[in-house]
Structure formats: structure tokens, C-alpha cells
Scaffold this active site. Structure first.
Site, PDB file in Angstrom:
ATOM      1  N   CYS A 162      -2.495  -0.193   7.569  1.00  0.00           N
ATOM      2  CA  CYS A 162      -1.847   1.095   7.333  1.00  0.00           C
ATOM      3  C   CYS A 162      -2.119   2.048   8.495  1.00  0.00           C
ATOM      4  O   CYS A 162      -1.251   2.840   8.860  1.00  0.00           O
ATOM      5  CB  CYS A 162      -2.306   1.689   6.007  1.00  0.00           C
ATOM      6  SG  CYS A 162      -1.671   0.761   4.594  1.00  0.00           S
ATOM      7  N   GLU A 209       0.833   3.897   1.876  1.00  0.00           N
ATOM      8  CA  GLU A 209       1.314   4.332   3.190  1.00  0.00           C
ATOM      9  C   GLU A 209       2.535   3.525   3.623  1.00  0.00           C
ATOM     10  O   GLU A 209       3.487   4.084   4.176  1.00  0.00           O
ATOM     11  CB  GLU A 209       0.199   4.191   4.242  1.00  0.00           C
ATOM     12  CG  GLU A 209      -1.030   5.018   3.960  1.00  0.00           C
ATOM     13  CD  GLU A 209      -2.113   4.280   3.184  1.00  0.00           C
ATOM     14  OE1 GLU A 209      -3.297   4.570   3.409  1.00  0.00           O
ATOM     15  OE2 GLU A 209      -1.779   3.395   2.357  1.00  0.00           O
ATOM     16  N   HIS A 220       0.838  -1.193   0.000  1.00  0.00           N
ATOM     17  CA  HIS A 220       0.000   0.000   0.000  1.00  0.00           C
ATOM     18  C   HIS A 220       0.881   1.254   0.000  1.00  0.00           C
ATOM     19  O   HIS A 220       2.042   1.224   0.418  1.00  0.00           O
ATOM     20  CB  HIS A 220      -0.900   0.020   1.238  1.00  0.00           C
ATOM     21  CG  HIS A 220      -1.969  -1.016   1.211  1.00  0.00           C
ATOM     22  ND1 HIS A 220      -2.889  -1.139   2.231  1.00  0.00           N
ATOM     23  CD2 HIS A 220      -2.285  -1.978   0.312  1.00  0.00           C
ATOM     24  CE1 HIS A 220      -3.717  -2.132   1.960  1.00  0.00           C
ATOM     25  NE2 HIS A 220      -3.373  -2.659   0.801  1.00  0.00           N
ATOM     26  N   CYS A 226      -6.332   1.746   5.688  1.00  0.00           N
ATOM     27  CA  CYS A 226      -7.034   0.554   6.158  1.00  0.00           C
ATOM     28  C   CYS A 226      -6.860   0.422   7.670  1.00  0.00           C
ATOM     29  O   CYS A 226      -5.815   0.750   8.226  1.00  0.00           O
ATOM     30  CB  CYS A 226      -6.554  -0.702   5.435  1.00  0.00           C
ATOM     31  SG  CYS A 226      -4.795  -1.066   5.563  1.00  0.00           S
TER      32      CYS A 226
END
Length: 146
Positions: free
Chosen positions: A86, A53, A51, A76
Site C-alpha cells: 500500500c 488503500e 486493503h 503496509c
């Protein structure tokens, strides 16, 4: 010095080229800023993992502590894989503030990412440039809302 809108536009610009290339995951942009300078930035990797992040935090390293993260979609709050979300990763990094453009309708994120961050004492703002970010998620939202 750039302002919040300019940093969020940079995050949106990072995510835009990844739309349609991230599998079932949304294309997200994340820019981590400290003392007016980018210390880490990324977009969701092709295929959907890692992801945005995660990648931005990896690039920022210890400089993320006390910084502001600009994220195009709510981080998330939990992962289907059981890995650290995240939201958890941002909280563990010790960010001072997280600015989010749009809420994520997915059951793995919807409100949970924001809750995790606030529970860790991080200031969270939601809705900056939400209309601009929404264009990134027109195909993702119907899948996520199921």
C-alpha cells in the site's frame, strides 16, 4: 470545509464496521481528499483483501495525484504475497500528503510504509486521533507484534 480531524474520523467510521471481518488483517479505513472533496474512500474488504488503500486509490483514479490520504493504520511497506504494498501504491499515485492515525506493529509495516512514502517525497504525518483509531486494533496488535 472539513479539517484533518473530521476526515480522519470519517476513515475511522469506515473501518469500524469491518473489525472482526478481515481475517488476520486489520480493518483499515482510507479517505482520499482533493480540493476539499472525497475522491476515493474504502475500508479493508471482508476477508482482509483488498486493503483499504488499494480500493480507495482505485476509486480515486487520477484524482489521487496531489491529494491527501487519511489512513487509520500505517500502510503496509511490503506484502507477504510479494504484490505492491500500500505504501508503494500510494507513492505511485502521486499523493501530496498522507495522514496516518496509528503506527502498525507488524513487521511488514512497522515504519516501512512511512519510509516508502517519505522516500517518494510525500509529506507524512502520524498520530492524528491515534487514541480513537487504537480501539480498532485491540485484537490485531497482539497478533501483529508476534
Amino acid at each position: 470545509m472539513w479539517d484533518d480531524e473530521a476526515w480522519m474520523r470519517r476513515a475511522i467510521a469506515l473501518a469500524a464496521p469491518r473489525v472482526g471481518l478481515t481475517g488476520e488483517n486489520p480493518a483499515v479505513g482510507c479517505v482520499i481528499v482533493k480540493d476539499g472533496a472525497v475522491v476515493g474512500e474504502a475500508a479493508t474488504a471482508p476477508g482482509g483483501r483488498p486493503h483499504a488503500e488499494e480500493l480507495a486509490l482505485e476509486r480515486a483514479g487520477p484524482a489521487a495525484a496531489g491529494a491527501t490520504a487519511y489512513v487509520t493504520l500505517e500502510p503496509c511497506g511490503e506484502r507477504s504475497s510479494g504484490a505492491a504494498s500500500c505504501g508503494e501504491r500510494l507513492a505511485s499515485a502521486g499523493l501530496g500528503r498522507v495522514v496516518i492515525a496509528a503506527r502498525d506493529p507488524s513487521p511488514l509495516a512497522s515504519g516501512r510504509g512511512v519510509e516508502r512514502l517519505r522516500a517518494a517525497g510525500i509529506a507524512v504525518e502520524v498520530g492524528l486521533l491515534s487514541d480513537e483509531a487504537a480501539a480498532l486494533y485491540t485484537a490485531y496488535r497482539p497478533r501483529a507484534e508476534r
